[in-house]
Write an enzyme that holds these catalytic residues in place. Structure first.
Site, PDB file in Angstrom:
ATOM      1  N   TYR A   1      -1.333  -1.368 -12.023  1.00  0.00           N
ATOM      2  CA  TYR A   1      -2.792  -1.386 -12.253  1.00  0.00           C
ATOM      3  C   TYR A   1      -3.180  -0.710 -13.574  1.00  0.00           C
ATOM      4  CZ  TYR A   1      -2.249  -2.620  -7.381  1.00  0.00           C
ATOM      5  OH  TYR A   1      -1.820  -3.223  -6.228  1.00  0.00           O
TER       6      TYR A   1
ATOM      7  N   GLY B   1       0.780  -1.234   0.000  1.00  0.00           N
ATOM      8  CA  GLY B   1       0.000   0.000   0.000  1.00  0.00           C
ATOM      9  C   GLY B   1       0.805   1.274   0.000  1.00  0.00           C
TER      10      GLY B   1
ATOM     11  N   TYR C   1     -11.283   5.445 -10.098  1.00  0.00           N
ATOM     12  CA  TYR C   1     -11.182   6.171  -8.835  1.00  0.00           C
ATOM     13  C   TYR C   1     -10.520   7.538  -8.957  1.00  0.00           C
ATOM     14  CZ  TYR C   1      -7.902   2.102  -8.580  1.00  0.00           C
ATOM     15  OH  TYR C   1      -7.049   1.069  -8.851  1.00  0.00           O
TER      16      TYR C   1
ATOM     17  N   CYS D   1     -16.207   4.612 -26.137  1.00  0.00           N
ATOM     18  CA  CYS D   1     -17.530   5.240 -26.192  1.00  0.00           C
ATOM     19  C   CYS D   1     -18.101   5.405 -24.796  1.00  0.00           C
ATOM     20  CB  CYS D   1     -18.448   4.430 -27.080  1.00  0.00           C
ATOM     21  SG  CYS D   1     -17.828   4.390 -28.754  1.00  0.00           S
ATOM     22  N   GLU D   2     -17.448   6.232 -24.001  1.00  0.00           N
ATOM     23  CA  GLU D   2     -17.866   6.553 -22.636  1.00  0.00           C
ATOM     24  C   GLU D   2     -17.425   7.982 -22.373  1.00  0.00           C
ATOM     25  OE1 GLU D   2     -19.059   4.536 -19.930  1.00  0.00           O
ATOM     26  OE2 GLU D   2     -19.441   2.987 -21.447  1.00  0.00           O
TER      27      GLU D   2
ATOM     28  N   PRO E   1       4.611  -5.138  -1.190  1.00  0.00           N
ATOM     29  CA  PRO E   1       4.462  -3.968  -2.052  1.00  0.00           C
ATOM     30  C   PRO E   1       4.176  -4.371  -3.500  1.00  0.00           C
ATOM     31  CG  PRO E   1       6.787  -4.361  -1.545  1.00  0.00           C
ATOM     32  CD  PRO E   1       6.016  -5.448  -0.876  1.00  0.00           C
ATOM     33  N   GLY E   2       3.277  -3.666  -4.146  1.00  0.00           N
ATOM     34  CA  GLY E   2       3.004  -3.889  -5.566  1.00  0.00           C
ATOM     35  C   GLY E   2       3.294  -2.605  -6.312  1.00  0.00           C
TER      36      GLY E   2
ATOM     37  N   ARG F   1      -7.803   3.565 -14.246  1.00  0.00           N
ATOM     38  CA  ARG F   1      -7.710   4.197 -12.926  1.00  0.00           C
ATOM     39  C   ARG F   1      -8.376   5.570 -12.849  1.00  0.00           C
ATOM     40  NH1 ARG F   1      -3.330   5.536 -11.647  1.00  0.00           N
ATOM     41  NH2 ARG F   1      -3.659   5.519  -9.411  1.00  0.00           N
TER      42      ARG F   1
HETATM   43  C1  LIG Z   1      -3.170  -5.124  -3.606  1.00  0.00           C
HETATM   44  C2  LIG Z   1      -2.532  -5.788  -2.463  1.00  0.00           C
HETATM   45  C3  LIG Z   1      -1.214  -5.486  -2.126  1.00  0.00           C
HETATM   46  C4  LIG Z   1      -0.389  -4.458  -2.854  1.00  0.00           C
HETATM   47  O1  LIG Z   1      -0.859  -3.173  -2.733  1.00  0.00           O
HETATM   48  P1  LIG Z   1      -0.004  -1.957  -3.359  1.00  0.00           P
HETATM   49  O2  LIG Z   1      -0.798  -0.775  -3.033  1.00  0.00           O
HETATM   50  O3  LIG Z   1       0.075  -2.216  -4.825  1.00  0.00           O
HETATM   51  O4  LIG Z   1       1.325  -1.984  -2.708  1.00  0.00           O
HETATM   52  C5  LIG Z   1      -0.648  -6.174  -1.079  1.00  0.00           C
HETATM   53  N1  LIG Z   1      -1.336  -7.123  -0.389  1.00  0.00           N
HETATM   54  C6  LIG Z   1      -2.602  -7.432  -0.690  1.00  0.00           C
HETATM   55  C7  LIG Z   1      -3.302  -8.467   0.083  1.00  0.00           C
HETATM   56  C8  LIG Z   1      -3.243  -6.779  -1.722  1.00  0.00           C
HETATM   57  O5  LIG Z   1      -4.508  -7.090  -1.997  1.00  0.00           O
END
Ligand SMILES: *Cc1c(COP(=O)(O)O)cnc(C)c1O
Length: 433
Positions: A386, A245, A330, A357-358, A287-288, A326
């Protein structure tokens, strides 16, 4: 640290590659990732977490950007992988990702997904609902396997981010509620089960966070429940997973260093366990976005331009909500620049829209930009997370190609979908002839 975005003779370069040439070579829309930037992020994670604290792991949250090449890279870097579906798991299996470094998350894991995970022998299943344990036990029994399970808790904390990416509050579809009559019986079942090893607790409080407060609040709740588990069941958990996150830069915000989230969390965990005089469990983060988000960008070709005098100037690009949902989903904000006009003043104000078409297919509102013309190449930075992973075929737009750039070299890692690809699963029943 080397700059990933550079200007040379009015042209935007990305990780040493001429972006206008990339657009010509591969077509647009095009996702481009900087390998240098991804590796920088991983180095930062090593410095701030893996090398600084022992018994720690980083599990890359695959859903931010899933592809075979990125999974291979994550494996080569020795990180773990957090998958949330059979498809992501299948991708991991197809590149031979080591099973013990895979963890399986998700709030409604399907029976056949759990079969795939248990058959492959994933390192952790992060249980996210009360029905899940029964299914896992049944499958483990039939495959004669014992799997490590963690429980994802709903810590009941709010995060300061968009409601759609808040995941830790009480009213959430994610996690096991901490109500006395729900949580402890579920823990007891896992502890006494011969088919699973109850390994620890997990939370993930939200995405694109700039404040560490929700992590720290959730951590206190998690630690107090671990204490309670020890008192009631004389059981010590082996792992704590505090999710991901960590926020990144899209427009004006500045990414916080990983230390900002990690150090106070580790301090709290370490103090808690040294007070108890117990060896602390492993600590895992997921982390993603913060690994791939800023490392990716999208190149578009500008098409039709509609100037509504005194109202707004719409600049259309050859992609839109199909490659970056995105902003529509949001209200995410993005920056943008014309890659072939970097030297020119940015004295035009435009709204960049997609070709779907939106009316909601708007990528960037009120962007200050150099004067756009049909055929210009627009770069939208920070689309690495994402973007591709949420892409769709709406309006039968093919999903763009993905290129990995590094020091002036480029490699195709996902080829552009063709019209034929999109029709692969279509069937016209013979009775229609
Ligand atoms: C989406 C998610 C993440 C990664 O979130 P980021 O905001 O991309 O870092 C980590 N753990 C879980 C369980 C998630 O669903």
């Amino acid at each position: 640290m080397k700059l990933i975005y550079e200007e040379r003779d009015g042209i935007l370069y990305f990780d040493g590659c001429d972006t206008v040439k990339l657009a010509k070579k591969y077509g647009t829309p095009l996702y481009v990732y900087s390998l240098t930037e991804i590796k920088n992020r991983i180095e930062e994670l090593r410095k701030a977490f893996l090398d600084k604290y022992k018994n720690t792991r980083v599990a890359y949250a695959a859903k931010a950007f899933t592809s075979s090449a990125i999974f291979k890279l994550i494996d080569n870097e020795g990180l773990s992988l957090d998958v949330v579906s059979g498809g992501e798991l299948y991708t991991a299996i197809s590149v031979g990702f080591p099973a013990e470094r895979i963890e399986f998350n998700g709030n409604n894991k399907l029976y056949e997904e759990l079969v795939l995970a248990i058959e492959y022998g994933v390192g952790r299943i992060i249980v996210d609902g009360l029905e899940e344990l029964d299914m896992i036990e049944e499958i483990c029994q039939s495959y004669d396997k014992k799997i490590k399970v963690m429980y994802r808790i709903t810590p009941g904390v709010n995060s300061d981010t968009h409601d759609y990416i808040t995941t830790g509050k009480k009213d959430s579809k994610f996690g096991i509620p901490l109500d006395e009559e729900v949580f402890y019986p579920a823990v007891k079942n896992a502890i006494k089960s011969p088919f699973v090893e109850f390994y620890g607790l997990h939370f993930h409080v939200g995405s694109q966070l700039f404040d560490n407060e929700s992590h720290l609040k959730a951590l206190d709740i998690l630690l107090s429940h671990i204490d309670e588990i020890r008192d009631r069941f004389a059981y010590e958990v082996k792992e704590i997973n505090i999710g991901g996150g960590f926020g990144i830069k899209y427009t004006d915000e500045d990414r916080r260093p990983f230390e900002y989230f990690i150090d106070p969390s580790m301090k709290r965990i370490n103090e808690h366990y040294s007070e108890l005089n117990i060896e602390r469990p492993n600590v895992v983060i997921e982390p993603g976005r913060s690994i791939v988000g800023e490392a990716g960008m999208t190149l578009y070709t500008i098409g039709s331009i509609k100037n509504i005098e005194g109202v707004r100037k719409y600049v259309s690009v050859d992609g839109g909500m199909t490659d970056n949902i995105r902003p529509a989903l949001y209200q995410a904000k993005h920056n943008g620049m014309i890659a072939n006009k970097m030297e020119m003043d940015r004295n035009d104000k435009v709204t960049v829209c997609g070709k779907c078409c939106e009316s909601g297919d708007i990528l960037i509102r009120d962007l200050d930009i150099s004067k756009p013309e049909m055929g210009d190449i627009l770069c939208v930075p920070s689309t690495g997370a994402y973007g591709y992973s949420m892409a769709s075929n709406y309006n039968k737009n093919p999903i763009p190609a993905v290129v990995l750039a590094k020091d002036g070299e480029d490699s195709l890692i996902v080829r552009r979908q063709t019209y034929q690809d999109m029709l692969l699963n279509d069937i016209v029943p013979s009775w229609m002839d």
